[in-house]
Enzyme design. Structure first.
Site, PDB file in Angstrom:
ATOM      1  N   HIS A 133      84.343  75.851 -17.543  1.00  0.00           N
ATOM      2  CA  HIS A 133      85.335  74.783 -17.419  1.00  0.00           C
ATOM      3  C   HIS A 133      84.811  73.470 -18.004  1.00  0.00           C
ATOM      4  O   HIS A 133      85.565  72.707 -18.608  1.00  0.00           O
ATOM      5  CB  HIS A 133      85.716  74.578 -15.956  1.00  0.00           C
TER       6      HIS A 133
ATOM      7  N   HIS B 261      80.791  80.650 -14.941  1.00  0.00           N
ATOM      8  CA  HIS B 261      82.241  80.428 -15.007  1.00  0.00           C
ATOM      9  C   HIS B 261      82.573  78.949 -14.852  1.00  0.00           C
ATOM     10  O   HIS B 261      83.402  78.410 -15.599  1.00  0.00           O
ATOM     11  CB  HIS B 261      82.940  81.233 -13.919  1.00  0.00           C
ATOM     12  N   GLU B 262      81.940  78.289 -13.894  1.00  0.00           N
ATOM     13  CA  GLU B 262      82.219  76.866 -13.679  1.00  0.00           C
ATOM     14  C   GLU B 262      81.767  76.028 -14.868  1.00  0.00           C
ATOM     15  O   GLU B 262      82.425  75.044 -15.232  1.00  0.00           O
ATOM     16  CB  GLU B 262      81.560  76.375 -12.386  1.00  0.00           C
TER      17      GLU B 262
END
Length: 224
Positions: A98, A94-95
């Site tokens: 970004h 998920h990170e």
């Protein structure tokens, strides 16, 4: 109604936090088939997307994971950085989602970054103006406070598509790169969905509070 309102703005975030912690606790005990740590997952996805200027660092605290676009760094909490679980895989991916957004100049991410100074100002000063406006019965001051708060609420709302898109990118990456198997997809998505609830809850509470203040301002106008 007053009691119900405050019960909602307290219970909604608590419920979201319980869901996140419950999902993380459950799936942090389920090892991924790849046996890769969160740091290894993050590095593999970055390299697969041609991103070589983003560092992966071990952070501090529990679920303090985030991507810092200014430092070009993904900071993973110890449990995620060293963990081999589905939870570690999901959070790390998920990170990186970004970081991919940043590389591809994702519009909502750029908009959110542009809102940061105004949102911080709104968060820090809006309640001072609002309290003065209500206590002194100064409609202009109250309206100014509401305007500042609206900027902070807009930041919360814009955060939703940013977070959902990062999770979608994360799922696409871990599947395409074979980091998880077919039977692991459902549980990985559960972790990502639970994490997204915290942002949904924060946005919902912010919108409710803004709506309440607008009603107060409307009521003051009617009294004139």
């Amino acid at each position: 109604m007053f009691i119900l309102y405050f019960a909602l703005i307290i219970l909604i975030p608590l419920w979201a936090q319980m869901r996140v912690k419950g999902a993380f606790k459950k799936y942090s005990q389920v090892a991924s088939s790849s046996r890769k740590t969160g740091a290894e997952v993050a590095r593999e996805i970055l390299q697969a997307n041609g991103i070589y200027d983003v560092r992966i660092e071990e952070g501090r605290g529990f679920l303090s994971d985030h991507y810092d676009p200014r430092a070009k760094a993904i900071r993973l909490s110890p449990d995620i950085y060293h963990g081999h679980s589905l939870a570690a895989t999901a959070v790390a991916a998920h990170e990186v989602g970004h970081a991919i957004q940043d590389q591809q100049d994702y519009a909502f991410l750029r908009f959110r970054h542009a809102l940061v100074p105004v949102a911080n100002l709104g968060s820090n000063f809006s309640w001072i103006l609002i309290l003065i406006g209500i206590l002194a019965h100064l409609q202009g001051m109250l309206l100014l406070g509401i305007a500042f708060m609206a900027a902070a609420v807009l930041f919360q709302v814009i955060t939703l598509p940013v977070e959902f898109n990062a999770s979608s990118r994360a799922m696409d990456q871990v599947i395409a790169l074979g980091i998880i198997r077919n039977e692991e997809e459902r549980n990985t998505k559960k972790v990502l969905d639970a994490a997204a609830l915290t942002y949904v809850a924060a946005a919902a509470v912010a919108v409710l509070e803004l709506a309440r203040l607008i009603l107060i301002y409307t009521g003051m106008n009617r009294e004139e």
